[in-house]
Design an enzyme around this catalytic site. Structure first.
Site, PDB file in Angstrom:
ATOM      1  N   HIS A   1      -4.711   8.004   2.581  1.00  0.00           N
ATOM      2  CA  HIS A   1      -4.831   7.492   3.940  1.00  0.00           C
ATOM      3  C   HIS A   1      -5.797   6.318   3.959  1.00  0.00           C
ATOM      4  O   HIS A   1      -6.857   6.396   3.348  1.00  0.00           O
ATOM      5  CB  HIS A   1      -5.346   8.586   4.878  1.00  0.00           C
ATOM      6  CG  HIS A   1      -5.624   8.095   6.275  1.00  0.00           C
ATOM      7  ND1 HIS A   1      -4.617   7.864   7.186  1.00  0.00           N
ATOM      8  CD2 HIS A   1      -6.789   7.756   6.896  1.00  0.00           C
ATOM      9  CE1 HIS A   1      -5.147   7.437   8.319  1.00  0.00           C
ATOM     10  NE2 HIS A   1      -6.476   7.358   8.161  1.00  0.00           N
TER      11      HIS A   1
ATOM     12  N   GLY B   1      23.343 -11.931 -15.694  1.00  0.00           N
ATOM     13  CA  GLY B   1      24.440 -11.676 -14.781  1.00  0.00           C
ATOM     14  C   GLY B   1      24.197 -12.176 -13.365  1.00  0.00           C
ATOM     15  O   GLY B   1      23.248 -12.915 -13.086  1.00  0.00           O
TER      16      GLY B   1
ATOM     17  N   ALA C   1      28.914  -7.898   7.914  1.00  0.00           N
ATOM     18  CA  ALA C   1      27.587  -7.415   8.295  1.00  0.00           C
ATOM     19  C   ALA C   1      27.068  -6.370   7.324  1.00  0.00           C
ATOM     20  O   ALA C   1      26.470  -5.377   7.718  1.00  0.00           O
ATOM     21  CB  ALA C   1      27.615  -6.855   9.711  1.00  0.00           C
TER      22      ALA C   1
END
Length: 466
Positions: free
Chosen positions: A445, A40, A182
């Protein structure tokens, strides 16, 4: 005449996913595609090729604007547009072949041609060579997607005035380009060609870009794009467009001011419309809306219970991931399984500019309009160690939490990998995770994802790093 349990017309993200899920559930499935390749618009001339060009142009622009200040010295930096386009096409080809493989793997019979409804259970397939093939189906899923919308006062599409498909295939970088609209398509393709050297103007009838997004997100994104060299004409209407040999002259009006703008290319990116050409909906008696969308009930059934419609054909956000969810749901309904209804408010919306912008759940403006009490937390990427280390410390993440229940109501942001952060936030809404619970999650982290937790901490006035 061949008979199938399910016939899917259209092989985009909704169609091919519906076909695969139906086949997994033991149903005999056929899929019909009018083009030579499956996948598609999204796979062939939409989501995938645009993201290939966005990624490649972003690499180039990052090297051009940030390498030197980070001690990375590249002499005579340049790009080869032919190779960029070749790479884009290679990505599309690989994924198209992947869809072909999935059809074979799942025993789905593929027909190429225009599928039309002859009666509520018969589909005729008009092949390119002029031959016709008829099949019967107990259930039919309409998934033919959408096509670019046009503007009646503009000249017809040509080499100068183009749609999004043509804007993915330029043989040279336009000297200048006006983008009408936009929204996601206009901003993304405008960004591609701006990074590669085109002077880009974005013309928008409304007073702000991506107007459906959280206001702080759209205004911040506009600032970033302006800083990258894109010029915006907001709250502006096009009066006329005149094509000459090497330019298109646009006449614009904004309030009491008028402007003339001369550009090499004009990209029309004012949205998309449902693609129903050739389906014979009216002849069969399938109900549609005034805007051309197929009318369906809560289970995606048309006024014929065994004929379903999904994706861009029906009202709602025209997003590939939404169509995929609907395709799976419809396949499971046909197979007799209980399928949960979709919560469309929890479908992420992303604009793949740089930085990216997106959101999920309620915007701040929606909560204010509903007079709903909420807490707001914001965390900037400029406080995030991983973002600073990679020189991508632009933007922020905002989290909205219900003031009474502490349930997360919305997450919005502008910044690096926002698409990933927003997408992976979906479980927070589905599981109704509270903001208090979220701040206790042990995120690694240093990672960009820590901005989410920091924003949640800020909502409770417990921010650590900002």
């Amino acid at each position: 005449m061949d008979t199938f349990d399910v016939c899917v017309i259209g092989s985009g993200p909704g169609g091919y996913v519906a076909a695969i899920r139906a086949a997994q559930l033991g149903l005999n499935v056929a899929i019909i595609e009018k083009d030579k390749t499956l996948g598609g618009t999204c796979l062939n001339v939409g989501c995938i090729p645009s993201k290939a060009l966005l990624s490649l142009s972003e690499y180039y622009y990052f090297a051009k604007t940030k390498f030197a200040e980070n001690g990375l010295l590249v002499e005579n930096l340049r790009f080869d547009l032919d190779k960029l386009m070749k790479k884009k096409d290679q990505v599309v080809h690989k994924l198209v072949k992947g869809v072909d493989f999935l059809m074979k793997k799942n025993g789905i019979e593929v027909f190429h041609g225009i599928g039309s409804l002859v009666d509520p259970q018969t589909v005729v397939i008009a092949e390119e060579n002029g031959k016709e093939h008829r099949i019967k189906a107990k259930n039919i899923i309409l998934a033919t997607g959408s096509a670019p919308a046009s503007l009646s006062f503009l000249p017809s599409y040509n080499d100068q005035i183009v749609d999004s498909t043509s804007a993915l295939q330029f043989s040279s970088v336009p000297r200048s380009m006006a983008v009408i609209g936009a929204g996601a398509v206009g901003l993304e393709l405008g960004s591609v060609w701006s990074r590669l050297g085109s002077k880009v103007y974005v013309i928008e009838l409304l007073p702000r870009i991506c107007p459906l997004m959280d206001h702080s997100v759209s205004s911040t994104l506009e600032t970033f794009l302006r800083n990258q060299g894109i010029e915006f004409f907001l709250n502006t209407k096009i009066i006329s467009a005149t094509s000459n040999t090497n330019e298109v002259l646009l006449e614009l009006v904004s309030g009491s001011k008028t402007y003339s703008l001369s550009v090499e290319k004009v990209l029309v990116a004012v949205g998309r419309i449902p693609y129903t050409h050739g389906l014979n909906l009216q002849q069969i008696g399938i109900s549609t809306t005034k805007k051309g969308s197929v009318e369906v009930n809560a289970w995606w059934q048309t006024n014929f219970a065994h004929i379903y419609a999904i994706g861009d054909l029906i009202e709602g956000p025209m997003l590939a991931h939404r169509a995929q969810l609907e395709g799976i749901a419809v396949a499971e309904i046909i197979a007799g399984l209980r399928s949960p209804q979709l919560n469309y408010a929890l479908i992420p919306s992303i604009i793949y500019t740089s930085p990216e912008a997106g959101g999920i759940g309620f915007t701040e403006e929606e909560l204010q309009a509903a007079k709903r009490d909420y807490k707001k937390g914001v965390s900037k990427f400029s406080f995030n160690g991983r973002a600073l280390a990679g020189d991508v410390g632009e933007g922020f993440v905002k989290i909205l939490v219900d003031a009474k229940s502490d349930k997360i109501l919305g997450i919005h942001g502008v910044g690096p990998v926002i698409s990933e952060l927003i997408s992976m936030s979906t479980p927070l809404f589905l599981r109704k995770v509270s903001g208090v619970d979220f701040v206790s999650l042990p995120l690694a982290h240093p990672t960009l994802s820590e901005v989410l937790r920091e924003a949640a901490l800020d909502a409770y006035k417990r921010s650590i790093h900002s």
